[in-house]
Design an enzyme around this catalytic site. Structure first.
Site, PDB file in Angstrom:
ATOM      1  N   TYR A   1       0.770  -1.231  -0.012  1.00 32.91           N
ATOM      2  CA  TYR A   1      -0.009   0.033   0.099  1.00 32.91           C
ATOM      3  C   TYR A   1       0.666   1.430   0.090  1.00 32.91           C
ATOM      4  O   TYR A   1       0.221   2.517   0.043  1.00 32.91           O
ATOM      5  CB  TYR A   1      -0.877   0.042   1.274  1.00 32.91           C
ATOM      6  CG  TYR A   1      -2.235  -0.738   1.112  1.00 32.91           C
ATOM      7  CD1 TYR A   1      -2.471  -2.147   0.939  1.00 32.91           C
ATOM      8  CD2 TYR A   1      -3.281   0.083   0.830  1.00 32.91           C
ATOM      9  CE1 TYR A   1      -3.680  -2.523   0.690  1.00 32.91           C
ATOM     10  CE2 TYR A   1      -4.739  -0.891   0.642  1.00 32.91           C
ATOM     11  CZ  TYR A   1      -4.622  -2.150   0.361  1.00 32.91           C
ATOM     12  OH  TYR A   1      -5.753  -2.359   0.273  1.00 32.91           O
TER      13      TYR A   1
ATOM     14  N   LYS B   1       2.307 -15.361   2.710  1.00 30.50           N
ATOM     15  CA  LYS B   1       2.302 -16.296   1.642  1.00 30.50           C
ATOM     16  C   LYS B   1       3.831 -16.401   1.390  1.00 30.50           C
ATOM     17  O   LYS B   1       4.179 -16.334   0.381  1.00 30.50           O
ATOM     18  CB  LYS B   1       1.868 -15.540   0.437  1.00 30.50           C
ATOM     19  CG  LYS B   1       1.711 -16.462  -0.598  1.00 30.50           C
ATOM     20  CD  LYS B   1       0.786 -17.491  -0.464  1.00 30.50           C
ATOM     21  CE  LYS B   1       0.751 -18.402  -1.880  1.00 30.50           C
ATOM     22  NZ  LYS B   1       0.010 -19.568  -1.697  1.00 30.50           N
TER      23      LYS B   1
ATOM     24  N   ASP C   1      -3.978 -18.443   1.242  1.00 31.18           N
ATOM     25  CA  ASP C   1      -4.853 -19.163   0.377  1.00 31.18           C
ATOM     26  C   ASP C   1      -5.572 -20.339   1.409  1.00 31.18           C
ATOM     27  O   ASP C   1      -6.910 -20.325   1.471  1.00 31.18           O
ATOM     28  CB  ASP C   1      -4.363 -20.035  -0.524  1.00 31.18           C
ATOM     29  CG  ASP C   1      -2.993 -20.640  -0.613  1.00 31.18           C
ATOM     30  OD1 ASP C   1      -2.484 -20.438   0.794  1.00 31.18           O
ATOM     31  OD2 ASP C   1      -2.556 -21.277  -1.310  1.00 31.18           O
TER      32      ASP C   1
ATOM     33  N   ASP D   1      -6.820  -6.669   3.704  1.00 32.34           N
ATOM     34  CA  ASP D   1      -7.944  -6.084   3.264  1.00 32.34           C
ATOM     35  C   ASP D   1      -8.998  -7.130   2.629  1.00 32.34           C
ATOM     36  O   ASP D   1      -9.995  -7.130   2.717  1.00 32.34           O
ATOM     37  CB  ASP D   1      -7.182  -5.391   2.139  1.00 32.34           C
ATOM     38  CG  ASP D   1      -8.588  -4.512   1.039  1.00 32.34           C
ATOM     39  OD1 ASP D   1      -9.413  -4.029   1.808  1.00 32.34           O
ATOM     40  OD2 ASP D   1      -8.439  -4.642  -0.052  1.00 32.34           O
TER      41      ASP D   1
ATOM     42  N   ASP E   1     -12.960  -8.529   4.047  1.00 28.60           N
ATOM     43  CA  ASP E   1     -14.366  -8.525   3.026  1.00 28.60           C
ATOM     44  C   ASP E   1     -15.043 -10.004   3.202  1.00 28.60           C
ATOM     45  O   ASP E   1     -16.245 -10.109   3.263  1.00 28.60           O
ATOM     46  CB  ASP E   1     -14.149  -8.149   1.421  1.00 28.60           C
ATOM     47  CG  ASP E   1     -14.195  -6.787   1.277  1.00 28.60           C
ATOM     48  OD1 ASP E   1     -13.947  -5.790   2.248  1.00 28.60           O
ATOM     49  OD2 ASP E   1     -14.728  -6.598   0.202  1.00 28.60           O
TER      50      ASP E   1
END
Ligand code: IPM
Ligand code: MN
Length: 355
Positions: free
Chosen positions: A138, A189, A222, A246, A250
């Protein structure tokens, strides 16, 4: 009478609609609880940006830090500013400049009916995500070379600092300890991002050593996405980087009943913090009295709790639960109340609880 001062930025689209309800609820809680919250409104958003070319006047961050106890923000985004330049300045700028490094996002289904998973309900969806909020993908470092040509190259740097990774992981463990949780899950990850997320692995191992009573659990992001659907009840506290936080919040919002249910706090433990619903500005629904204000109202609750008004904050959550139980809900939850009517219903419930 105890008194605090809040800077309110309704922003764009439905941000304006839901912020009005959150402020109404705050006013009601003040009246019932006998304390004072002064709220000053700032019209930062697309309208002002388009008219003046300025998203936030110089000196605003300093003003917030000097004069206010918290910031409340609705949502930003407008189709007339397709590159979201103003939103980056106002939202991401505030997160970065005021060093609001811990993005605290509770994932909580307030009623069985709200959970979309078969055979799961409110007891199963109850955890919190701490999203690193000041670095990662970001930060806006990078560039485009040979733009618009077949040889174009676009680079977006992923920044992971020792300080940044350590403080968010520590924040998650401290929260877990305070709240009596027994497990912290770190998600990265590192199997693919060999440098940027290797540091997450090493720092997580180091920090977790300092919290012997708390299980240190790891999931690649994942697998985290899969497990949030498969067995959400296994989670207590999740800590992850900016980008993954982020995305998974959601997903988490949907477990709570929809994007309009999700609340958040952008926290600087040593300074001013900012509270906002997780949803965006949804221009299509703006001004139509249809947006779900619960996420905005619950963000105001988080703000009150953060400011030390614990009991009044608890009234807000109980009032929202009562509204849901009694089907005083907006369209997003298959109800038939408008945004303003939901706000009124919450205020009525607060008066019953506090009076
Ligand atoms: C959020 C939002 C923002 C983010 C956007 C509006 C830049 O999606 O707060 O989750 O990505 O952080
Ligand atoms: Mn988001």
């Amino acid at each position: 009478m105890e008194e605090k001062k809040i800077a309110v930025i309704p922003g764009d689209g439905i941000g304006i609609d839901v912020t009005a309800e959150a402020v109404k609820v705050l006013d009601t809680v003040c009246e019932v609880g006998g304390f004072r919250l002064i709220h000053d409104e700032f019209d930062f958003g697309a309208e002002r940006y388009l008219a003046t070319g300025v998203s936030m006047p110089e000196g605003t961050y300093e003003l917030f830090q000097k004069e206010y106890d918290a910031i409340y923000i609705g949502a930003l985004g407008d189709p007339r500013v397709p590159d979201m330049a103003h939103a980056r300045d106002i939202l991401l700028g505030t997160r970065f400049v005021l060093d609001l490094f811990a993005n605290h996002r509770p994932i909580q289904a307030l009623h069985d009916r709200l959970c979309p998973l078969k055979g799961r309900g409110r007891d199963d969806i109850n955890f919190v995500v701490f999203r690193e909020n000041t670095e990662g993908l970001y930060v806006g470092m990078g560039g485009i070379f040979k733009k618009g040509t077949p040889d174009e190259v676009a680079i977006q740097e992923d920044i992971n600092t020792r300080k940044g990774v350590e403080r968010i992981i520590e924040y998650a463990f401290n929260f877990a300890k305070r709240a009596g949780h027994t497990k912290v899950t770190m998600s990265d990850k590192s199997n693919a991002l060999r440098f940027g997320h290797d540091i997450w692995q090493r720092v997580f191992a180091e920090v977790s050593e300092r919290y012997p009573g708390i299980e240190a659990n790891h999931l690649y992001v994942d697998a985290l996405a899969l497990q949030m659907i498969k067995r959400p009840e296994q989670f207590q506290v999740i800590v992850t980087c900016n980008m993954f936080g982020d995305i998974v919040t959601d997903l988490g919002a949907m477990l709570q009943g929809g994007l309009g249910m999700a609340a958040s706090g952008n926290i600087n433990p040593e300074g001013i913090s900012m509270f906002e619903p997780v949803h965006g500005s949804a221009p299509k629904y703006a001004g139509k009295n249809v947006a779900n204000p619960f996420g905005a109202i619950l963000s105001a609750q988080m703000m009150l709790d953060h400011l030390g008004f614990h009991e009044p904050a608890s009234w807000i959550e109980r009032a929202v639960v009562l509204c849901i139980e009694n089907e005083e809900t907006p369209q997003e939850l298959d109800g038939n109340l408008g945004t303003r009517e939901v706000g009124d219903a919450v205020c009525r419930r607060i008066r019953e609880l506090g009076g």
